[in-house]
Every structure is written in structure tokens, then in C-alpha cells.
Design a protein around this motif. Sequence first.
Motif, PDB file in Angstrom:
ATOM      1  N   ASP A  26       1.120  -1.220  -0.415  1.00 45.30           N
ATOM      2  CA  ASP A  26       0.190  -0.100   0.035  1.00 45.30           C
ATOM      3  C   ASP A  26       0.829   1.217  -0.322  1.00 45.30           C
ATOM      4  OD1 ASP A  26      -2.106   2.522   0.748  1.00 45.30           O
ATOM      5  OD2 ASP A  26      -2.765   0.832   1.375  1.00 45.30           O
ATOM      6  N   PRO A  27       0.701   2.171  -0.916  1.00 45.82           N
ATOM      7  CA  PRO A  27       1.102   3.121  -0.941  1.00 45.82           C
ATOM      8  C   PRO A  27       1.671   3.807   0.065  1.00 45.82           C
ATOM      9  CG  PRO A  27      -0.400   3.173  -2.301  1.00 45.82           C
ATOM     10  CD  PRO A  27      -0.552   2.562  -1.600  1.00 45.82           C
ATOM     11  N   ALA A  28       0.179   4.041   1.088  1.00 48.97           N
ATOM     12  CA  ALA A  28       0.152   4.658   1.891  1.00 48.97           C
ATOM     13  C   ALA A  28       0.773   4.298   3.175  1.00 48.97           C
ATOM     14  CB  ALA A  28      -1.378   4.785   2.558  1.00 48.97           C
ATOM     15  N   GLU A  29       1.884   3.423   3.645  1.00 46.24           N
ATOM     16  CA  GLU A  29       1.779   2.130   4.369  1.00 46.24           C
ATOM     17  C   GLU A  29       3.752   2.758   4.427  1.00 46.24           C
ATOM     18  OE1 GLU A  29       1.397  -1.759   3.668  1.00 46.24           O
ATOM     19  OE2 GLU A  29      -0.406  -1.677   4.759  1.00 46.24           O
ATOM     20  N   SER A  30       4.232   3.275   3.569  1.00 42.43           N
ATOM     21  CA  SER A  30       5.425   4.060   3.599  1.00 42.43           C
ATOM     22  C   SER A  30       6.000   5.555   3.054  1.00 42.43           C
ATOM     23  CB  SER A  30       6.545   2.807   2.272  1.00 42.43           C
ATOM     24  OG  SER A  30       6.701   2.899   1.859  1.00 42.43           O
ATOM     25  N   ASP A  31       7.080   5.953   3.531  1.00 40.27           N
ATOM     26  CA  ASP A  31       7.427   6.801   2.938  1.00 40.27           C
ATOM     27  C   ASP A  31       8.299   6.920   2.080  1.00 40.27           C
ATOM     28  OD1 ASP A  31       6.533   8.477   5.523  1.00 40.27           O
ATOM     29  OD2 ASP A  31       8.132   8.499   6.224  1.00 40.27           O
ATOM     30  N   ASP A  76       2.522  15.199 -16.547  1.00 38.61           N
ATOM     31  CA  ASP A  76       2.266  14.058 -14.781  1.00 38.61           C
ATOM     32  C   ASP A  76       1.844  15.333 -14.072  1.00 38.61           C
ATOM     33  OD1 ASP A  76       3.909  12.538 -16.335  1.00 38.61           O
ATOM     34  OD2 ASP A  76       6.104  13.375 -15.927  1.00 38.61           O
ATOM     35  N   ILE A  77       1.351  14.792 -13.244  1.00 35.02           N
ATOM     36  CA  ILE A  77       0.440  15.760 -12.038  1.00 35.02           C
ATOM     37  C   ILE A  77       1.563  15.083 -11.260  1.00 35.02           C
ATOM     38  CG2 ILE A  77      -1.315  15.431 -10.837  1.00 35.02           C
ATOM     39  CD1 ILE A  77      -3.326  14.668 -12.681  1.00 35.02           C
ATOM     40  N   THR A  78       1.613  16.341 -10.317  1.00 34.95           N
ATOM     41  CA  THR A  78       3.086  16.816  -9.412  1.00 34.95           C
ATOM     42  C   THR A  78       2.447  17.064  -7.714  1.00 34.95           C
ATOM     43  OG1 THR A  78       3.956  18.265  -9.899  1.00 34.95           O
ATOM     44  CG2 THR A  78       5.447  15.734 -10.402  1.00 34.95           C
ATOM     45  N   GLY A  79       2.764  16.463  -6.718  1.00 34.76           N
ATOM     46  CA  GLY A  79       2.748  17.407  -5.702  1.00 34.76           C
ATOM     47  C   GLY A  79       1.491  17.127  -5.045  1.00 34.76           C
ATOM     48  N   VAL A  80       0.948  16.424  -5.250  1.00 32.92           N
ATOM     49  CA  VAL A  80       0.014  15.916  -4.186  1.00 32.92           C
ATOM     50  C   VAL A  80      -0.359  15.425  -3.169  1.00 32.92           C
ATOM     51  CG1 VAL A  80      -2.679  14.770  -4.598  1.00 32.92           C
ATOM     52  CG2 VAL A  80      -1.146  15.067  -7.048  1.00 32.92           C
ATOM     53  N   LYS A  81      -1.533  15.397  -2.704  1.00 27.58           N
ATOM     54  CA  LYS A  81      -1.374  15.674  -0.979  1.00 27.58           C
ATOM     55  C   LYS A  81      -2.565  14.453  -1.085  1.00 27.58           C
ATOM     56  CE  LYS A  81       2.385  18.196   0.829  1.00 27.58           C
ATOM     57  NZ  LYS A  81       3.239  18.101   1.917  1.00 27.58           N
ATOM     58  N   PHE A  82      -2.764  13.887   0.223  1.00 37.69           N
ATOM     59  CA  PHE A  82      -4.082  12.776  -0.054  1.00 37.69           C
ATOM     60  C   PHE A  82      -4.218  12.929   1.890  1.00 37.69           C
ATOM     61  CE2 PHE A  82      -2.304  11.163  -3.887  1.00 37.69           C
ATOM     62  CZ  PHE A  82      -3.249  11.052  -3.792  1.00 37.69           C
ATOM     63  N   GLU A  83      -5.685  12.301   2.265  1.00 37.87           N
ATOM     64  CA  GLU A  83      -6.101  12.103   3.508  1.00 37.87           C
ATOM     65  C   GLU A  83      -6.146  10.860   3.229  1.00 37.87           C
ATOM     66  OE1 GLU A  83      -9.940  14.316   3.416  1.00 37.87           O
ATOM     67  OE2 GLU A  83      -8.670  15.547   4.634  1.00 37.87           O
ATOM     68  N   LYS A  84      -6.811   9.838   4.370  1.00 35.27           N
ATOM     69  CA  LYS A  84      -7.081   8.746   4.535  1.00 35.27           C
ATOM     70  C   LYS A  84      -8.549   8.697   4.507  1.00 35.27           C
ATOM     71  CE  LYS A  84      -7.144   4.910   6.995  1.00 35.27           C
ATOM     72  NZ  LYS A  84      -6.520   3.640   7.730  1.00 35.27           N
ATOM     73  N   GLY A  86     -11.854   5.707   4.693  1.00 41.22           N
ATOM     74  CA  GLY A  86     -12.299   4.634   4.111  1.00 41.22           C
ATOM     75  C   GLY A  86     -11.341   3.253   5.360  1.00 41.22           C
ATOM     76  N   ASP A  87     -11.344   2.011   4.886  1.00 42.28           N
ATOM     77  CA  ASP A  87     -10.384   1.283   5.178  1.00 42.28           C
ATOM     78  C   ASP A  87     -10.066   1.430   4.042  1.00 42.28           C
ATOM     79  OD1 ASP A  87     -12.578   0.908   2.834  1.00 42.28           O
ATOM     80  OD2 ASP A  87     -12.045  -1.576   3.362  1.00 42.28           O
ATOM     81  N   ASN A  88      -8.529   1.793   4.477  1.00 40.84           N
ATOM     82  CA  ASN A  88      -6.816   1.780   3.919  1.00 40.84           C
ATOM     83  C   ASN A  88      -6.849   2.609   2.361  1.00 40.84           C
ATOM     84  OD1 ASN A  88      -4.764   1.926   4.766  1.00 40.84           O
ATOM     85  ND2 ASN A  88      -4.136  -0.169   3.853  1.00 40.84           N
ATOM     86  N   SER A  89      -7.745   3.378   1.600  1.00 41.69           N
ATOM     87  CA  SER A  89      -8.342   3.861   0.768  1.00 41.69           C
ATOM     88  C   SER A  89      -7.164   5.536   0.772  1.00 41.69           C
ATOM     89  CB  SER A  89      -8.919   3.755  -0.078  1.00 41.69           C
ATOM     90  OG  SER A  89     -10.415   4.168   0.589  1.00 41.69           O
ATOM     91  N   TYR A  90      -6.951   6.544   0.146  1.00 42.24           N
ATOM     92  CA  TYR A  90      -6.852   7.505   0.023  1.00 42.24           C
ATOM     93  C   TYR A  90      -7.073   8.930  -0.694  1.00 42.24           C
ATOM     94  CZ  TYR A  90      -4.033   6.265   3.757  1.00 42.24           C
ATOM     95  OH  TYR A  90      -3.544   5.528   5.230  1.00 42.24           O
TER      96      TYR A  90
END
Length: 124
Positions: A26-31, A76-84, A86-90
Motif C-alpha cells: 500500500d502506498p500509504a504504508e511507507s514514506d 504529469d501531475i505532481t505535488g499531490v497530498k492525500f488524506e485517509k 475509509g479502510d486504507n484508501s486515500y
Amino acid sequence: MKKAIRIFSLLLIATTILIACKKDKDPAESDFFVGTYSGSVSYLKDGNLTKSSDGKITVSKVGETYNFYFGNSIPDITGVKFEKSGDNSYVSIGSGLTGIKIDASTLKMLVTRDGATWTADCTR
């Protein structure tokens, strides 16, 4: 003895590479994350449509920032931030970059910015 150490070292390196590149990571599980999603992608700007049913998007994450690198001459699309969400989707957050949802196996995108529209429905 040197040959045994060399073989053991190669096996250790191969195991490390296989673990680091697992498709269910999962991309969210690591830096740090790099993965490729494949599927339907499109880009529309000024009436010109670029579309592919077998497109690829390479996703990289360093720290909190994601970058999306398209093939097929799509910008390309760069510099995007995410928030959690539901269950492990961002879900993407920020001005002009909403509409991206990502998890370990899927990437869905509908982004409109600066008169252009990117869409994607991809899996890993």
C-alpha cells in the motif's frame, strides 16, 4: 567458501528486492513508494483528447507528496497530498487536485485543472 558467501548474498539481495516491490504494498504504508498502475487513461485540453485503454501511470511517493507520471504524451501531475478515507484508501486534497483515489490495488482519477482534464481507471 567465497562461492557460498556470494550465492548467499545474491539470494539475500533478490529476496529484499522481491519484498520491496510487492504489488500488494500500500502506498500509504511507507514514506517511499514507487508503483505502476495500468488501465484506461485519458487527457483532454483545448478539445484535443489523448486516450488509451492500456495506459500506464507510475506513482511515486516521497514523504507526504505523491507524483503521477503518465505515458502517452499526457502531462504529469505532481505535488499531490492525500488524506485517509475509509479502510486504507486515500483521497487527494488541495486546490485543483481533488478527484484522485488510490490504494494498494486501484487508482481512480478525475482531475480538472487549468482547463485540462485527466481521467484514470487503473489497477496494479
